[in-house]
Enzyme design. Structure first.
Site, PDB file in Angstrom:
ATOM      1  N   HIS A 101       0.982  -0.789  -0.051  1.00 11.01           N
ATOM      2  CA  HIS A 101      -0.206   0.081  -0.109  1.00 11.01           C
ATOM      3  C   HIS A 101       0.486   1.632  -0.268  1.00 11.01           C
ATOM      4  CE1 HIS A 101      -3.033  -2.664   1.334  1.00 11.01           C
ATOM      5  NE2 HIS A 101      -4.206  -1.473   0.359  1.00 11.01           N
TER       6      HIS A 101
ATOM      7  N   GLU B 173     -10.541   8.479   6.034  1.00  8.61           N
ATOM      8  CA  GLU B 173     -11.337  10.289   5.927  1.00  8.61           C
ATOM      9  C   GLU B 173     -12.272  10.885   6.758  1.00  8.61           C
ATOM     10  OE1 GLU B 173     -12.219   6.932   4.174  1.00  8.61           O
ATOM     11  OE2 GLU B 173     -10.107   7.211   2.866  1.00  8.61           O
TER      12      GLU B 173
END
Length: 277
Positions: free
Chosen positions: A99, A198
């Site tokens: 990632h 987020e």
């Protein structure tokens, strides 16, 4: 290979495509399969598809292949498999994703995709677990990726390399997927840097600029796949509704749980789609 000081891709003078070619040679040696037709990266929730695609020819730890790092994330296996479909195609199943948030640089993020291309694969299927912005979506629902917004402020392309990203996520392949499951919805995937989830405000920003799915992978890999000349199919498993859309706090455990529950269904779907390619 996980020691960053000795990783071949960390040297800017090294050509990442040469590392991918070496990795492809390793895969051919370890699997006994000279050429792969299709490659699929299995993200959170998609792991069981490996068993359903066809007969496994070979399976080995990704760390035995040049340039692959040990996965940092629970829920990511770190295994590469060569699987032969009933239709006779060789599928490279990548259960090892680096990632972007791991901080190893984009070359290592996209190395698996470049390696897949070097094995001969012309179709790249990228899957992930992600947050959904559309309130009609439910946790455990698979959706097709129609396009993406890359909010990493980074690119796998180096130097003056200009690649057209129109129809990046192939309409032809999405149509194939919908021929298997006509109920499949689609949306625009928004890649954030992570590893934090987020904020509600960031989710609203993504929605305002045209995003429907939020996650921490896939976009950079898709760009590298396009550079390598591959046709790309993207699938997101909606593991949760994104921050502010759902009222409870987000947890990685919730993501894994939604993935576990949906896994048999979405894995069977993915296997059928691959069988139709």
């Amino acid at each position: 290979m996980s020691n960053s000081t000795s990783h071949p891709l960390d040297d800017p003078a090294v050509d990442p495509f040469e590392v991918a070619t070496a990795a492809a040679a390793d895969i051919a040696r370890l699997s006994g399969v000279e050429h792969h037709d299709i490659a699929v990266t299995l993200g959170s929730g998609w792991g069981r598809a490996a068993e359903l695609i066809g007969d496994e020819t070979a399976s080995f730890p990704a760390t035995e292949v040049t340039g692959f790092s040990k996965p940092a994330l629970e829920g990511h296996v770190g295994t590469l498999r060569s699987v032969r479909t009933p239709g006779g195609k060789n599928v490279l199943v990548i259960g090892a994703r680096t990632h972007y948030y791991e901080g190893h640089g984009v070359r290592r993020v996209v190395h698996s995709v470049r390696t897949a291309a070097a094995t001969g694969a012309t179709t790249m299927i990228l899957t992930n677990g992600a947050g959904g912005i559309r309130e009609t979506w439910k946790p455990g629902q698979p959706v097709l990726i129609s396009d993406h917004i890359n909010l990493t402020a980074d690119s796998p392309l180096e130097g003056a390399t200009f690649i057209d990203l129109t129809d990046l996520y192939s309409k032809r392949l999405r149509d194939v997927a919908r021929s298997i499951d006509p109920t499949l919805d689609e949306g625009v995937y928004t890649q954030f840097r992570g590893p934090h989830y987020e904020t509600p405000a960031e989710v609203q920003m993504a929605k305002t600029i045209g995003g429907h799915i939020v996650g921490m992978s896939t976009a950079l890999e898709a760009i590298a796949a396009r550079q390598a000349g591959m046709e790309i199919l993207g699938f997101s498993l909606i593991t949760n509704l994104a921050a502010g859309i759902q009222q409870t706090p987000l947890s990685h455990e919730e993501v894994l749980e939604a993935g576990r529950e949906a896994e048999p269904v979405i894995s069977a779907l993915l296997a059928r789609v691959i069988g139709a390619l």
